[in-house]
Design a protein around this motif. Structure first.
Motif, PDB file in Angstrom:
ATOM      1  N   MET A   1       0.833  -5.507  -6.031  1.00 20.62           N
ATOM      2  CA  MET A   1       0.242  -4.576  -6.346  1.00 20.62           C
ATOM      3  C   MET A   1      -1.336  -4.531  -6.225  1.00 20.62           C
TER       4      MET A   1
ATOM      5  N   GLY B   1      -4.338  -2.446  -7.061  1.00 16.99           N
ATOM      6  CA  GLY B   1      -5.490  -1.743  -6.950  1.00 16.99           C
ATOM      7  C   GLY B   1      -4.432  -0.234  -7.098  1.00 16.99           C
ATOM      8  N   GLU B   2      -4.722   0.433  -7.000  1.00 16.18           N
ATOM      9  CA  GLU B   2      -5.332   1.757  -6.224  1.00 16.18           C
ATOM     10  C   GLU B   2      -6.822   1.339  -5.463  1.00 16.18           C
ATOM     11  N   ILE B   3      -6.985   1.133  -4.126  1.00 15.85           N
ATOM     12  CA  ILE B   3      -8.199   0.511  -3.722  1.00 15.85           C
ATOM     13  C   ILE B   3      -8.760   2.003  -2.880  1.00 15.85           C
ATOM     14  N   TYR B   4      -9.614   2.202  -3.349  1.00 14.15           N
ATOM     15  CA  TYR B   4     -10.451   3.559  -2.995  1.00 14.15           C
ATOM     16  C   TYR B   4     -12.117   3.287  -2.642  1.00 14.15           C
TER      17      TYR B   4
ATOM     18  N   TRP C   1     -13.218  -3.762  -6.680  1.00 18.14           N
ATOM     19  CA  TRP C   1     -11.669  -4.819  -6.537  1.00 18.14           C
ATOM     20  C   TRP C   1     -12.049  -5.944  -5.526  1.00 18.14           C
TER      21      TRP C   1
ATOM     22  N   VAL D   1      -0.243  -4.716  -1.143  1.00 17.77           N
ATOM     23  CA  VAL D   1      -1.202  -2.948  -2.291  1.00 17.77           C
ATOM     24  C   VAL D   1       0.216  -1.987  -1.177  1.00 17.77           C
ATOM     25  N   GLY D   2       0.245  -0.884  -1.216  1.00 16.91           N
ATOM     26  CA  GLY D   2       0.200   0.133  -1.043  1.00 16.91           C
ATOM     27  C   GLY D   2       0.134   0.957   0.161  1.00 16.91           C
ATOM     28  N   THR D   3      -0.917   0.422   0.552  1.00 16.27           N
ATOM     29  CA  THR D   3      -0.466   1.400   1.772  1.00 16.27           C
ATOM     30  C   THR D   3      -1.648   0.015   3.292  1.00 16.27           C
TER      31      THR D   3
ATOM     32  N   GLU E   1      -5.537   0.222   2.308  1.00 18.26           N
ATOM     33  CA  GLU E   1      -5.814  -1.008   1.787  1.00 18.26           C
ATOM     34  C   GLU E   1      -5.536  -2.230   2.404  1.00 18.26           C
TER      35      GLU E   1
ATOM     36  N   TYR F   1       5.480  -0.178  -4.261  1.00 20.43           N
ATOM     37  CA  TYR F   1       4.015  -1.334  -5.118  1.00 20.43           C
ATOM     38  C   TYR F   1       4.138  -1.619  -4.092  1.00 20.43           C
TER      39      TYR F   1
END
Length: 278
Positions: A207, A209-212, A219, A237-239, A242, A268
């Motif tokens: 898991m 991030g969350e990477i934006y 990151w 990662v979650g998405t 990402e 997650y």
């Protein structure tokens, strides 16, 4: 082994305020605040200095030279006192120092609230079996380990996980729950990991991030540094977006990368990137 056991003294304080500050040259001067009456120099297998311990009216105090060079003043102080030389394996001393600071962190930091879903360790264990199979005994880094959920899963499969994160409260939680092992845990900035860690065969970042867009640079720095320390790397990662970003960083650093969806965990570790040296 404990720091004091290696030095064969009855208790010893390391003068560096934290594990992360073991790289700070200025910390060596903190040892010379009182007149010593005894000294012990610890050297490694190659007879390179590992630590200098001095005794004064308040007990034993030591500085560590794991990640910095000893100063001339330190060597001259040892010689002036007429101290004794001790020898130990570098990895044994490093493990003892990690344990020292982990124990201190656990004693001084309030743990974060429990963040472990009861089924998550098992889901990570299944994912590791799919990606790596049986890698028992293989050293592995757990980058941004948090409270040690991934570390516990790695260890359950027989992998020796060296964990690091920069959140003391999450590390305190993991240490208090037994998911993190004091001698294999570090509180450091993940962007500086190469200053403290030698390369190993495996690496995992669960898991990440969350990477934006606004924190992608942070990151990227963390994960590209992580790639440089590992031959085979699993990043979750979650998405999907990402994961695509992580894949680009991996291929941009000369790795063969594969992205796939992990349907075991919808929250997650849903998307995975596996990177290997080309």
């Amino acid at each position: 082994m404990k720091v004091a056991d290696i030095l064969e003294v009855d208790g010893c304080r390391l003068v560096e305020p934290s594990f992360a500050e073991l790289t700070a040259d200025a910390c060596t001067a903190l040892l010379f605040r009182a007149a010593p009456d005894e000294a012990r120099l610890l050297v490694d297998e190659e007879e390179e200095p590992l630590a200098l311990a001095l005794h004064d009216g308040e007990g034993w105090h030591a500085v560590s030279f794991l990640f910095r060079e000893p100063t001339l003043a330190a060597i001259e102080c040892f010689e002036a006192v007429g101290g004794e030389i001790y020898q130990e394996n570098r990895e044994t001393w490093l493990s003892a120092v990690r344990e020292y600071y982990s124990t201190e962190l656990l004693a001084t930091v309030v743990p974060a609230l429990e963040d472990l879903r009861p089924d998550r360790t098992g889901m990570i264990r299944d994912l590791l079996d799919e990606v790596w199979g049986d890698r028992a005994g293989t050293p592995c880094l757990d980058c941004c380990c948090g409270s040690g959920v991934g570390t516990a899963a790695l260890r359950a499969g027989g992998v020796r996980a060296l964990a690091y994160d920069n959140d003391p409260s999450l590390l305190a939680l993991g240490l208090s729950k037994g998911r993190l092992v004091p001698s294999d845990t570090m509180c450091i900035d993940a962007r500086e990991a190469a200053r403290y860690i030698a390369p190993v065969p495996l690496g995992a970042a669960f898991m990440a991030g969350e990477i934006y867009s606004y924190n992608a640079g942070l990151w990227e720095s963390i994960l590209t540094g992580f790639l440089a320390l590992t031959d085979e790397t699993l990043i979750t990662v979650g998405t999907e977006a990402e994961a695509a970003r992580v894949e680009g960083w991996c291929t941009g650093n000369g790795r063969d990368a594969e992205v796939f969806e992990n349907r075991r965990d919808p929250l997650y570790d849903r998307w995975c990137c596996v990177a290997r040296r080309a």
